[in-house]
Every structure is written in C-alpha cells, then in structure tokens.
Design a protein around this motif. Sequence first.
Motif, mmCIF file in Angstrom:
data_model
loop_
_atom_site.group_PDB
_atom_site.id
_atom_site.type_symbol
_atom_site.label_atom_id
_atom_site.label_comp_id
_atom_site.label_asym_id
_atom_site.label_seq_id
_atom_site.Cartn_x
_atom_site.Cartn_y
_atom_site.Cartn_z
ATOM 1 N N LEU A 293 9.783 17.120 -1.209
ATOM 2 C CA LEU A 293 8.964 16.419 -2.199
ATOM 3 C C LEU A 293 8.110 17.357 -3.050
ATOM 4 C CD1 LEU A 293 7.702 13.317 -0.170
ATOM 5 C CD2 LEU A 293 9.500 13.394 -1.900
ATOM 6 N N VAL A 294 8.199 18.654 -2.830
ATOM 7 C CA VAL A 294 7.366 19.585 -3.592
ATOM 8 C C VAL A 294 7.644 19.466 -5.091
ATOM 9 C CG1 VAL A 294 6.948 22.030 -4.082
ATOM 10 C CG2 VAL A 294 6.999 21.219 -1.712
ATOM 11 N N ILE A 295 8.898 19.525 -5.479
ATOM 12 C CA ILE A 295 9.251 19.458 -6.901
ATOM 13 C C ILE A 295 9.050 18.045 -7.453
ATOM 14 C CG2 ILE A 295 11.067 19.801 -8.601
ATOM 15 C CD1 ILE A 295 9.891 22.368 -7.345
ATOM 16 N N PRO A 296 9.546 16.987 -6.783
ATOM 17 C CA PRO A 296 9.290 15.634 -7.296
ATOM 18 C C PRO A 296 7.805 15.306 -7.429
ATOM 19 C CG PRO A 296 11.035 15.574 -5.665
ATOM 20 C CD PRO A 296 10.472 16.960 -5.637
ATOM 21 N N SER A 297 6.986 15.777 -6.495
ATOM 22 C CA SER A 297 5.546 15.496 -6.585
ATOM 23 C C SER A 297 4.926 16.208 -7.773
ATOM 24 C CB SER A 297 4.839 15.917 -5.293
ATOM 25 O OG SER A 297 4.872 17.326 -5.109
ATOM 26 N N ALA A 298 5.441 17.386 -8.133
ATOM 27 C CA ALA A 298 4.950 18.096 -9.320
ATOM 28 C C ALA A 298 5.278 17.311 -10.585
ATOM 29 C CB ALA A 298 5.562 19.490 -9.378
ATOM 30 N N VAL A 299 6.495 16.769 -10.625
ATOM 31 C CA VAL A 299 6.884 15.947 -11.770
ATOM 32 C C VAL A 299 6.006 14.703 -11.851
ATOM 33 C CG1 VAL A 299 8.768 14.617 -12.791
ATOM 34 C CG2 VAL A 299 9.251 16.827 -11.706
ATOM 35 N N LEU A 300 5.748 14.079 -10.693
ATOM 36 C CA LEU A 300 4.884 12.900 -10.650
ATOM 37 C C LEU A 300 3.496 13.211 -11.179
ATOM 38 C CD1 LEU A 300 4.057 10.028 -9.699
ATOM 39 C CD2 LEU A 300 3.636 11.021 -7.433
ATOM 40 N N LEU A 301 2.934 14.330 -10.760
ATOM 41 C CA LEU A 301 1.581 14.691 -11.199
ATOM 42 C C LEU A 301 1.538 14.931 -12.699
ATOM 43 C CD1 LEU A 301 -1.128 15.175 -9.640
ATOM 44 C CD2 LEU A 301 -0.673 17.615 -9.882
ATOM 45 N N LEU B 296 5.210 28.324 -7.370
ATOM 46 C CA LEU B 296 4.983 28.594 -8.790
ATOM 47 C C LEU B 296 5.804 27.666 -9.677
ATOM 48 C CD1 LEU B 296 4.841 32.510 -8.820
ATOM 49 C CD2 LEU B 296 2.946 30.901 -9.128
ATOM 50 N N ILE B 297 7.025 27.368 -9.242
ATOM 51 C CA ILE B 297 7.864 26.440 -10.011
ATOM 52 C C ILE B 297 7.199 25.068 -10.058
ATOM 53 C CG2 ILE B 297 10.048 25.197 -10.022
ATOM 54 C CD1 ILE B 297 11.369 27.725 -8.909
ATOM 55 N N ALA B 298 6.678 24.640 -8.916
ATOM 56 C CA ALA B 298 6.021 23.329 -8.862
ATOM 57 C C ALA B 298 4.794 23.288 -9.762
ATOM 58 C CB ALA B 298 5.635 22.999 -7.426
ATOM 59 N N ILE B 299 3.975 24.332 -9.717
ATOM 60 C CA ILE B 299 2.781 24.384 -10.572
ATOM 61 C C ILE B 299 3.188 24.403 -12.041
ATOM 62 C CG2 ILE B 299 0.807 25.818 -11.231
ATOM 63 C CD1 ILE B 299 0.630 26.704 -8.308
ATOM 64 N N GLY B 300 4.257 25.144 -12.358
ATOM 65 C CA GLY B 300 4.737 25.185 -13.731
ATOM 66 C C GLY B 300 5.217 23.831 -14.217
ATOM 67 N N LEU B 301 5.893 23.097 -13.345
ATOM 68 C CA LEU B 301 6.376 21.768 -13.722
ATOM 69 C C LEU B 301 5.210 20.798 -13.943
ATOM 70 C CD1 LEU B 301 9.446 21.321 -11.340
ATOM 71 C CD2 LEU B 301 9.490 21.453 -13.838
ATOM 72 N N ALA B 302 4.215 20.858 -13.066
ATOM 73 C CA ALA B 302 3.057 19.978 -13.235
ATOM 74 C C ALA B 302 2.308 20.313 -14.520
ATOM 75 C CB ALA B 302 2.128 20.104 -12.033
ATOM 76 N N THR B 303 2.124 21.608 -14.780
ATOM 77 C CA THR B 303 1.437 22.029 -16.000
ATOM 78 C C THR B 303 2.234 21.645 -17.242
ATOM 79 O OG1 THR B 303 0.482 23.904 -14.800
ATOM 80 C CG2 THR B 303 0.429 23.996 -17.207
#
Length: 528
Positions: free
Chosen positions: A154-162, A195-202
């Motif tokens: 869920l790391v990547i999906p949660s970044a997209v959600l945020l 870092l990928i997750a933070i980048g996606l959320a940003t």
Amino acid sequence: MSRVTIPTSAILALLAGATVLSRLPFLTPRLAHWDAVNYALGLHDFNVAAHQPHPPGSPYFILLGRAALAITGDDNSALILVSLIASAGAVIGEYALARMVFGTRAALLSALVLMTQPVFWGYGTMATSWTLLACLAIATGLACAALLRGRRSLVIPSAVLLGIASGFRLDVTVFLGPLWLFAVWRAEPDPRRRLIAIGLATGGVLVWLVPVAIDAGGLSAWSERTLALLPSTDASSAALARQLAANTAISFGTLAFTIGPALLLAAACDWRKATCWLRSSSPTRAGVFWIIWIAPAFVFLWLVDSTEPGHDLIFAGALCALATGALVQTARSRSRLVVAGGVLVAAQALVFLFAAPVLNRPLAWTADSMLLNVTAPGLRQQQASLSAALRTIRTEFDPADTLVVTVTDQDPYRFMMYYLPDYAVIRLDPRAQRVMTARDRRQGNWQPESGCLFDVGGLRHAVWVLSASSDIRLVPAGARLDSTVDTTPFQVWVEPARADSLDYLGFKLTGSCGVFSASSSPDDAPAT
C-alpha cells in the motif's frame, strides 16, 4: 445453537443506507453556509481570486459537484448529494478502521458513533465539503493503519491517495502528511521506494496546485489569498487574547464532547481497566499513530483558528474509534457493551435532534460555534431566518431602486449576493473604508470609499442585512427592524432613502456624486 453471522457486505450496505436515511429528513433547502455559497458559485465559474471557491481551491471537489449538478440541476442539491455520499463513505471507512485496530466488536459501534456524532450529522445535511474531509481523513488513516501492520503493497497506492485527496481538501494532505510519512517509514525499508512514494504524493499536489495558482494570478497571489483566511497578526494584543481564548474553549470543548462521554462510560464499566488501557496504549506504536493523526490539526486549530467545527472532522474518525476502543476494552460482557454503546449513540442523537443555539448567555457564541449552529434546530433556525429575509426583500422592495447593505466579518453578504442577483448588494469594510459591489452573482473589486456610492435620484430604499449578534453600533440610525423576519441569525433593517445624503459608518451611501449607480455592474475581474 449456532450463531447467525451477517456478511460484512450486508453490514456495510446497512450502515450506508442508515447514514443516508438519517440525513434525508433534515436536508437544508437552501445553501446553509458561507463556504457552501463559495462552492455553488464555483460550480459555474471557478475563480479562486473571487473565492469561487475560497483558497486553496478544491478543484476536484468542484468537478465532483459539477458531475452531481448534471444529475440534480440545482447547486444546493448537487453539493448535498456529494455530502451524503461522503457521509456514507466515512461511516463505512470508520467501520473498517475500527475493525482493523480494535476488532469486530468495536467496528459496528464505532461506525454508529460517527454516524450520530452531531457535527458530522449536521454537515451531512448541507452543501459543504466537511463530510468529504472526514471521509478522506478516515481513508488516509485506514491506509496508514494498514501500512503499520505490514501492508507494504500500500505504500505507492497510499501516496496516490494522499496526492489526490489534496485536490479535494488540502488540509487532509497537510495535517495527515506526518502520519503518512511515519507509516511509510515503518512499513517500507527500501529508501528508493520511500522517495518514489514521496514524489508521487508531492506530484499529486502539484498537478492541481500549479494551474490553480496560475489562474489565481500566480503562486504569490494564491499564497496571499490563502494566508488571508487566517486571523490577522496585526490585531491588538487584546483581540489576539480573545481569539486564543475562543479557540481554547472551542478546541478543548469539541475534544471533550467527542470523546469525553465514551471515556466516562468506559470508566463506569471498569475504571481500573480503563486507566490501565490508556496508560498502556500511550507509549506503543498504536498510541503514536493516534497522536500523530490528531495532534497536528488540533494544535493548529487551537492556536490559530477554531471558529468552524467542520475542521475538527479531520480527526473525528480517530476520536470515535478511540472512544469505542475504550468501551470494548472495559465492558466485561457483550450486553454491557451494547448498553454503554446504546447510551452513547442515543445521547449524541438527542443532542443533534433537540439542542438549539443559545443567545445572550455566557459562552453562547462558543457553544454555538462549537456545535449548536449545526444541530437540527440550529439549521432550521438559520434556514427559516434566511428564507424570511429573502422573502421580505423580494416582496417589499424593487431591485431597481433598492440597495442591500452588508458589512465585513458577517455571513449575510455571501447569501445576499447569491440569492438576490438582481439587486445591488454592497459589502462595507468600516476599518479599511473600502466597499465591494455585487450584481448578478458577480462581485467586484474592493474599492476605497470616495464620495457617495449611489445617486440618490435612483435610490428609494436602503436595506441592511446584519447578523443578529451584531454590535449595536452597526445598526443604522433611524432604521426600523422588519418584524416579518426572525431575528436569528439574520436581521433586516430598513430606511427610506432621503433627499439629502445617507451616511453609515463613515460611508456616504447616497448623494449626487455616486461612484456606482444602482444599475451598474461590478468589475469584470472580481477579487476579494
């Protein structure tokens, strides 16, 4: 004898249906909030500079509202439809959250506690985005709880959600960002995926923020308008002290009202066990999870601005889950849990159904702002007063020769300019000696007061729409209070235009050197 098990899908369907049905009898027939008018105007002309909607912008909410508008054909109904769907989604999310953290016994009770929480219930009957705030916050909290239980997928999906959530309500991403980062750091050991997750959320924030900021006149202008929503730091020390005192009363009062009754019931069930549970939970990872969820938003609202109880819905899901968690831990039997939970749900429902706003009493403004304005009696009072004010103005005064006057720091202006598009509506800022004119649901720019505002030859009546709690000095000298309008929360004061000039709060409303005429249109580039 085997126990009958109800499928989870059936429980969720029943919860969603009960949530919607419990709101239907109380739906507000008109826009019931300043923000609701902002969103309604934004459905037709997205313009953050004109607060259509107000900064930071909420473009995804406007797009969702436009989709609903294609179904309903009415601004208020469209936004209420979104609010109803978000209410049901929040209750379903609350069930899933409580089930994951505290087990199946807590899940149903937690969903019922949120469903009947008076503030959440009240906002579910009107055209605002507050229930969507609760829904998105619970969805984010649920994702973070799953991450902390080892769901690395869920790391990547949660970044997209945020990132997506920010386009509906930026405060979800701002205040729950620390919780999400904590969960990602715990769940994901790979620095690259972090870092990928933070980048996606940003990136999810920037994809809407950049075009909205450009449309608002640039990042600097967007930032200025967003920061202008916060209390002024130029106020006197006495004013700041009053603001902090009000924030303190509202913030801690909301906290006590939301979770206090459940803790009292838990203590009544077994106070030793309740105390041990609280002590043992605080230093654990679970305790840190709840603190990081609640604390950022709570501290900000306490120290900066707590005048709107809808803000607290960002952590209402967490408080309701904690409340039921305490009851589950302390109730020694299912029957005791049912009784304690029933008392809690019934008490909340009674507050929503019967608690009315109070006036001219100690802490009346605090109690009303914290809760009572959004109960069923409070909303009925607001809707009846608004309808009476609009009906009086429309039936007694011709839009061609009537000026509707409002002042800053009060609600009437936005309602009048929306529901009286054929009237000239002005908003006065006595402190800065500025005036804004609206016509045809388009507001002009703030302009400095200079000379008279309207030519007396075309003006027969001036109508003031003021909040019932207004300082007596705002009431125009010689005006009469229209007796056909309920005095709360709107008051209509009427004074015929005279042959000589009509002065009010340092403004010359009529004379022979008007800046505007009663038939003039506002500027083509609105600003607030």
